[in-house]
Design a protein around this motif. Structure first.
Motif, PDB file in Angstrom:
ATOM      1  N   LEU A  47      -0.559   1.563  -1.003  1.00 26.18           N
ATOM      2  CA  LEU A  47      -1.665   1.452  -1.760  1.00 26.18           C
ATOM      3  C   LEU A  47      -3.092   1.805  -1.142  1.00 26.18           C
ATOM      4  CD1 LEU A  47      -0.743  -1.264  -4.789  1.00 26.18           C
ATOM      5  CD2 LEU A  47      -0.290   1.464  -4.699  1.00 26.18           C
ATOM      6  N   THR A  48      -3.229   2.325   0.013  1.00 27.50           N
ATOM      7  CA  THR A  48      -4.428   2.251   0.856  1.00 27.50           C
ATOM      8  C   THR A  48      -5.531   3.120   0.379  1.00 27.50           C
ATOM      9  OG1 THR A  48      -3.397   3.585   2.511  1.00 27.50           O
ATOM     10  CG2 THR A  48      -3.410   1.242   2.946  1.00 27.50           C
ATOM     11  N   SER A  49      -5.136   4.169  -0.656  1.00 25.11           N
ATOM     12  CA  SER A  49      -6.292   5.213  -0.828  1.00 25.11           C
ATOM     13  C   SER A  49      -6.288   4.946  -2.562  1.00 25.11           C
ATOM     14  CB  SER A  49      -5.628   6.566  -0.713  1.00 25.11           C
ATOM     15  OG  SER A  49      -5.737   6.803   0.766  1.00 25.11           O
ATOM     16  N   ASP A  61      -8.028  -3.358  -0.346  1.00 24.68           N
ATOM     17  CA  ASP A  61      -8.483  -3.050   0.755  1.00 24.68           C
ATOM     18  C   ASP A  61      -7.668  -3.681   1.662  1.00 24.68           C
ATOM     19  OD1 ASP A  61      -9.969  -2.705   3.157  1.00 24.68           O
ATOM     20  OD2 ASP A  61     -11.783  -3.304   2.307  1.00 24.68           O
ATOM     21  N   PRO A  62      -6.906  -2.549   2.686  1.00 24.55           N
ATOM     22  CA  PRO A  62      -6.020  -3.344   3.756  1.00 24.55           C
ATOM     23  C   PRO A  62      -6.585  -3.947   4.823  1.00 24.55           C
ATOM     24  CG  PRO A  62      -6.257  -0.842   3.650  1.00 24.55           C
ATOM     25  CD  PRO A  62      -7.014  -1.203   2.711  1.00 24.55           C
ATOM     26  N   ASP A  63      -8.079  -3.889   4.714  1.00 26.21           N
ATOM     27  CA  ASP A  63      -8.807  -4.808   5.723  1.00 26.21           C
ATOM     28  C   ASP A  63      -9.108  -6.085   5.484  1.00 26.21           C
ATOM     29  OD1 ASP A  63      -8.772  -2.633   7.625  1.00 26.21           O
ATOM     30  OD2 ASP A  63     -10.548  -1.425   6.807  1.00 26.21           O
ATOM     31  N   THR A  64      -8.542  -6.514   4.302  1.00 24.02           N
ATOM     32  CA  THR A  64      -8.614  -7.902   3.746  1.00 24.02           C
ATOM     33  C   THR A  64      -7.514  -8.580   3.928  1.00 24.02           C
ATOM     34  OG1 THR A  64      -8.401  -7.545   1.501  1.00 24.02           O
ATOM     35  CG2 THR A  64     -10.832  -7.286   2.512  1.00 24.02           C
ATOM     36  N   LEU A  68      -4.243  -6.597   2.297  1.00 24.57           N
ATOM     37  CA  LEU A  68      -3.225  -6.391   3.035  1.00 24.57           C
ATOM     38  C   LEU A  68      -1.812  -7.085   2.351  1.00 24.57           C
ATOM     39  CD1 LEU A  68      -2.119  -4.974   5.488  1.00 24.57           C
ATOM     40  CD2 LEU A  68      -2.613  -7.140   6.747  1.00 24.57           C
ATOM     41  N   GLU A  69      -1.973  -8.280   1.913  1.00 24.23           N
ATOM     42  CA  GLU A  69      -1.008  -8.638   1.133  1.00 24.23           C
ATOM     43  C   GLU A  69      -0.119  -7.859   0.288  1.00 24.23           C
ATOM     44  OE1 GLU A  69      -2.135 -12.720   0.015  1.00 24.23           O
ATOM     45  OE2 GLU A  69      -1.640 -13.547   1.929  1.00 24.23           O
ATOM     46  N   MET A  70      -1.208  -7.338  -0.727  1.00 27.30           N
ATOM     47  CA  MET A  70      -0.607  -6.623  -1.717  1.00 27.30           C
ATOM     48  C   MET A  70       0.022  -5.307  -1.399  1.00 27.30           C
ATOM     49  SD  MET A  70      -0.014  -6.268  -5.161  1.00 27.30           S
ATOM     50  CE  MET A  70      -0.992  -7.746  -5.653  1.00 27.30           C
ATOM     51  N   ASN A  71      -0.462  -4.552  -0.562  1.00 31.64           N
ATOM     52  CA  ASN A  71      -0.101  -3.495   0.127  1.00 31.64           C
ATOM     53  C   ASN A  71       1.203  -3.629   0.887  1.00 31.64           C
ATOM     54  OD1 ASN A  71      -1.768  -0.914   0.286  1.00 31.64           O
ATOM     55  ND2 ASN A  71      -3.125  -2.375   0.415  1.00 31.64           N
TER      56      ASN A  71
END
Length: 182
Positions: A47-49, A61-64, A68-71
């Motif tokens: 889901l990064t985009s 946001d994968p930087d949080t 990152l947990e959800m991704n």
């Protein structure tokens, strides 16, 4: 009695290995994508985009840590689908290959269909996730469209190469009883 060609279409080749090969290729190709691009290189997650998606999925946001947990959870669902494809491919292969099971693993037909399945995975996943849904890209940034196109080109080459490999293989009839040295 119906032959393999009768059941799957005349001239279709050794259809008995087609479905399990494609399922194995889809699952294993997905694992390569998930392990290499999601985990090792960390170029993207499922889901990064979604801040640019076309379906309204919340952005994580994968930087949080929470993003990152959800991704990572969605990467887990992705890997579950890959695992199920491999499991299904093995189950179908096992059910169809009743004799000479060792010989099937050296069959160009099986490996060709597996490469074709990997290519099919790249094409479907690439078109769907990168271009239609836009939930992630191969490598996000200014040149992301070229990375996404490269992924599709790789998929097309794998599909074509796999198809050519299986065409050049000797038909494998899983029902044929053959001498061990033949």
């Amino acid at each position: 009695m119906a032959t393999t060609a009768d059941r799957h279409g005349a001239g279709a080749g050794p259809a008995s290995l087609r479905l399990p090969g494609i399922l194995l290729g889809v699952g294993l190709g997905g694992f390569v994508d998930g392990i290499l691009l999601h985990q090792i290189l960390q170029w993207h997650h499922m889901l990064t985009s979604t801040d640019q998606d076309r379906i309204g999925v919340k952005y994580y946001d994968p930087d949080t840590v929470s993003g990152l947990e959800m991704n990572t959870v969605w990467d887990g669902f992705f890997h579950t689908v890959c695992w199920l494809a491999v499991l299904a491919g093995l189950a179908v292969l096992y059910s169809r290959v009743t004799h000479h099971r060792r010989r099937v693993w050296t069959s160009r037909v099986l490996w060709g269909w597996m490469l074709a399945g990997w290519g099919l995975f790249n094409l479907v996943e690439g078109v769907l996730d990168h271009h239609i849904l836009v939930i992630h890209h191969v490598y996000a940034g200014d040149d992301q469209v070229w990375w996404d196109i490269g992924f599709l080109v790789l998929g097309a080459l794998l599909l074509l190469g796999g198809w050519l490999l299986q065409r050049g293989g000797r038909p494998f009839d899983p029902e044929a009883r053959r001498a061990p040295d033949a």
